[in-house]
Design an enzyme around this catalytic site. Structure first.
Site, PDB file in Angstrom:
ATOM      1  N   CYS A 157      37.510  34.674  35.038  1.00  0.00           N
ATOM      2  CA  CYS A 157      37.618  35.268  36.378  1.00  0.00           C
ATOM      3  C   CYS A 157      36.383  35.032  37.239  1.00  0.00           C
ATOM      4  O   CYS A 157      36.440  35.216  38.454  1.00  0.00           O
ATOM      5  CB  CYS A 157      37.890  36.764  36.271  1.00  0.00           C
ATOM      6  SG  CYS A 157      39.425  37.153  35.417  1.00  0.00           S
ATOM      7  N   HIS A 298      35.518  43.486  42.206  1.00  0.00           N
ATOM      8  CA  HIS A 298      36.451  42.778  41.326  1.00  0.00           C
ATOM      9  C   HIS A 298      37.764  43.556  41.278  1.00  0.00           C
ATOM     10  O   HIS A 298      38.834  42.962  41.443  1.00  0.00           O
ATOM     11  CB  HIS A 298      35.823  42.637  39.941  1.00  0.00           C
ATOM     12  CG  HIS A 298      36.559  41.713  39.033  1.00  0.00           C
ATOM     13  ND1 HIS A 298      36.845  40.407  39.374  1.00  0.00           N
ATOM     14  CD2 HIS A 298      37.075  41.900  37.788  1.00  0.00           C
ATOM     15  CE1 HIS A 298      37.497  39.828  38.378  1.00  0.00           C
ATOM     16  NE2 HIS A 298      37.655  40.715  37.416  1.00  0.00           N
ATOM     17  N   GLU A 309      33.217  49.068  36.516  1.00  0.00           N
ATOM     18  CA  GLU A 309      32.653  48.473  37.729  1.00  0.00           C
ATOM     19  C   GLU A 309      32.069  49.552  38.636  1.00  0.00           C
ATOM     20  O   GLU A 309      31.011  49.357  39.244  1.00  0.00           O
ATOM     21  CB  GLU A 309      33.706  47.663  38.485  1.00  0.00           C
ATOM     22  CG  GLU A 309      33.108  46.882  39.642  1.00  0.00           C
ATOM     23  CD  GLU A 309      34.089  45.953  40.321  1.00  0.00           C
ATOM     24  OE1 GLU A 309      33.641  45.000  40.996  1.00  0.00           O
ATOM     25  OE2 GLU A 309      35.320  46.177  40.200  1.00  0.00           O
ATOM     26  N   LYS A 331      42.272  42.562  45.461  1.00  0.00           N
ATOM     27  CA  LYS A 331      43.395  42.426  44.522  1.00  0.00           C
ATOM     28  C   LYS A 331      44.482  43.455  44.775  1.00  0.00           C
ATOM     29  O   LYS A 331      45.625  43.277  44.326  1.00  0.00           O
ATOM     30  CB  LYS A 331      42.894  42.486  43.084  1.00  0.00           C
ATOM     31  CG  LYS A 331      42.035  41.291  42.691  1.00  0.00           C
ATOM     32  CD  LYS A 331      41.560  41.404  41.250  1.00  0.00           C
ATOM     33  CE  LYS A 331      40.626  40.273  40.881  1.00  0.00           C
ATOM     34  NZ  LYS A 331      39.328  40.333  41.605  1.00  0.00           N
ATOM     35  N   HIS A 336      45.831  39.345  41.216  1.00  0.00           N
ATOM     36  CA  HIS A 336      44.663  38.748  40.572  1.00  0.00           C
ATOM     37  C   HIS A 336      44.872  37.242  40.366  1.00  0.00           C
ATOM     38  O   HIS A 336      45.559  36.834  39.434  1.00  0.00           O
ATOM     39  CB  HIS A 336      44.431  39.437  39.231  1.00  0.00           C
ATOM     40  CG  HIS A 336      43.137  39.085  38.562  1.00  0.00           C
ATOM     41  ND1 HIS A 336      42.355  38.011  38.935  1.00  0.00           N
ATOM     42  CD2 HIS A 336      42.468  39.678  37.534  1.00  0.00           C
ATOM     43  CE1 HIS A 336      41.289  37.947  38.174  1.00  0.00           C
ATOM     44  NE2 HIS A 336      41.330  38.952  37.317  1.00  0.00           N
ATOM     45  N   PHE A 395      36.715  37.795  31.294  1.00  0.00           N
ATOM     46  CA  PHE A 395      36.850  37.809  29.842  1.00  0.00           C
ATOM     47  C   PHE A 395      35.603  37.191  29.218  1.00  0.00           C
ATOM     48  O   PHE A 395      34.928  36.355  29.817  1.00  0.00           O
ATOM     49  CB  PHE A 395      38.063  36.982  29.407  1.00  0.00           C
ATOM     50  CG  PHE A 395      39.397  37.607  29.692  1.00  0.00           C
ATOM     51  CD1 PHE A 395      39.537  38.964  29.917  1.00  0.00           C
ATOM     52  CD2 PHE A 395      40.541  36.813  29.713  1.00  0.00           C
ATOM     53  CE1 PHE A 395      40.778  39.522  30.159  1.00  0.00           C
ATOM     54  CE2 PHE A 395      41.786  37.358  29.962  1.00  0.00           C
ATOM     55  CZ  PHE A 395      41.914  38.713  30.181  1.00  0.00           C
TER      56      PHE A 395
END
Length: 410
Positions: A157, A298, A309, A331, A336, A395
């Protein structure tokens, strides 16, 4: 800047959509999703792939390529650059460095489907080269005759955030004058969606109300919505841009990247390494918490990511300042788009700077007590932005952040 987004193709359409809070999440049409638990995605609708790829070539490339070509064309055009008019030496100092999480994975999935169903005659003779991640940037180099480095950054990402930073460093080092950079992904395929379902990280509650599915920071969030698209930029050395009279949208003035070294998909609850990435970006930019006017989050809409976050922003900015800075999650509007999400956030931040208006976080009507910052819920608001942080988490324990400075200050 050039944009192909689920809620608007072209920068003007995208800008209007995100500021008005128009969702691009809809029922999946790319394949029959009736037999699986998740039936919604951030699809780019009404997009004419054959406007960018000849019909005879379409079977040999992924859907991600026409996305990237369309967004790149707009970026070059609005930058006032005609690649065919550039001298050879100029084209040799013009790189293509883009981020993608899956590249042509949906194309490769289709090739395997044909293979395992005994339909070898229908397979593409380019099934191997198109399936290689690095071919995506090469397609852009070939289309525009650009002779500089041709690289695909694939870090999950954070891919397109990292691609922007890598491009910045190529320019800082004096190797390049221009880079066509950004991100593109097209992960809406049966295999990819099934894989995310197995992980339990996609929302399964909103098949009948797609636009409500992506719910960052909401107490009832239960997973993200997979999406597709491309967001591309021309990044240029400052004096080079000024000398040719370019309109500067924003300055990339800081980057930070860290790894928690913790888990292939999970995040540590403490939020220390995401916070450190933000701090490194601010440090390189020469700014402090009081200079941050906006954060593009994010904000995936998973329980773990949104909570951590939030904690990371409190660590990076200080809890008092973090509560004062408006933040929003794109998002919530588009889903996403995997490795392209960082570039999407950069685009949204540039729009906010230019229009002096913040895009809202949609579907935040039941706030999580653990997510207690100002996420600009429901509706946007007016705001002048000089410095903004664009944050990404990936990830594999990866964290990357950029600081942008308003181009009108340049």
């Amino acid at each position: 800047m050039g944009v192909v987004s689920p809620n608007g193709v072209g920068t003007p359409a995208f800008a209007d959509a995100i500021l008005e809070g128009r969702s691009g999440v809809r029922r999946i049409s790319r394949f029959d999703s009736s037999a699986i638990e998740v039936q919604i995605a951030g699809e780019v609708s009404g997009f004419d792939e054959l406007a960018w790829i000849e019909k005879k070539d379409r079977k040999h490339v992924s859907r991600v390529l026409p996305f990237a070509l369309c967004a790149s064309h707009e970026a070059l055009e609005t930058a006032g650059i005609q690649p065919t008019a550039l001298l050879l030496e100029e084209r040799r100092r013009f790189g293509v460095i883009i981020g993608s999480g899956g590249g042509s994975s949906e194309f490769t999935e289709e090739q395997y489907r044909l293979y395992f169903h005994g339909q070898l005659s229908k397979m593409s003779l380019f099934c191997v080269p198109t399936g290689v991640m690095g071919s995506l940037s090469s397609e852009l180099n070939v289309r525009y005759g650009l002779r500089g480095p041709s690289h695909v950054i694939t870090t999950g990402c954070t891919s397109s955030t990292d691609a922007m930073a890598y491009s910045m460093r190529q320019i800082e080092s004096g190797r390049l004058d221009w880079v066509l950079t950004g991100g593109a992904d097209a992960p809406i395929s049966l295999g990819t969606v099934k894989g995310f379902i197995l992980m339990g990280i996609l929302t399964e509650k909103w098949n009948q109300f797609p636009e409500k599915g992506s719910r960052p920071f909401s107490k009832d969030r239960d997973g993200f919505v997979v999406a597709e698209g491309a967001w591309m930029f021309v990044l240029e050395e400052y004096e080079h841009a000024k000398a040719r009279g370019a309109t500067i949208l924003a300055e990339v003035c800081g980057y930070g990247s860290t790894c928690e070294a913790y888990h292939r998909v999970k995040l540590k609850e403490c939020g220390e390494e995401p916070a450190r990435a933000i701090g490194l970006a601010m440090q390189q930019s020469g700014i402090g918490p009081d200079d941050v006017d906006y954060v593009n989050l994010h904000g995936t809409s998973t329980q773990l990511n949104d909570r951590i976050e939030t904690r990371a922003l409190k660590l990076a900015l200080g809890e008092e300042r973090a509560r004062q800075v408006p933040m929003s999650a794109l998002k919530s509007q588009i889903g996403h788009p995997q490795g392209a999400c960082g570039a999407a956030g950069i685009s949204a931040t540039i729009v906010a700077m230019q229009r002096e208006q913040l895009p809202p976080t949609l579907n935040l009507d039941n706030a999580d007590p653990d997510c207690d910052l100002d996420y600009v819920p429901v509706a946007g608001r007016k705001k002048t932005i000089e410095h903004a942080v664009c944050n990404c988490i990936a990830f594999g324990s990866k964290n990357s952040a950029l600081v942008l400075r308003n181009g009108s200050q340049a």
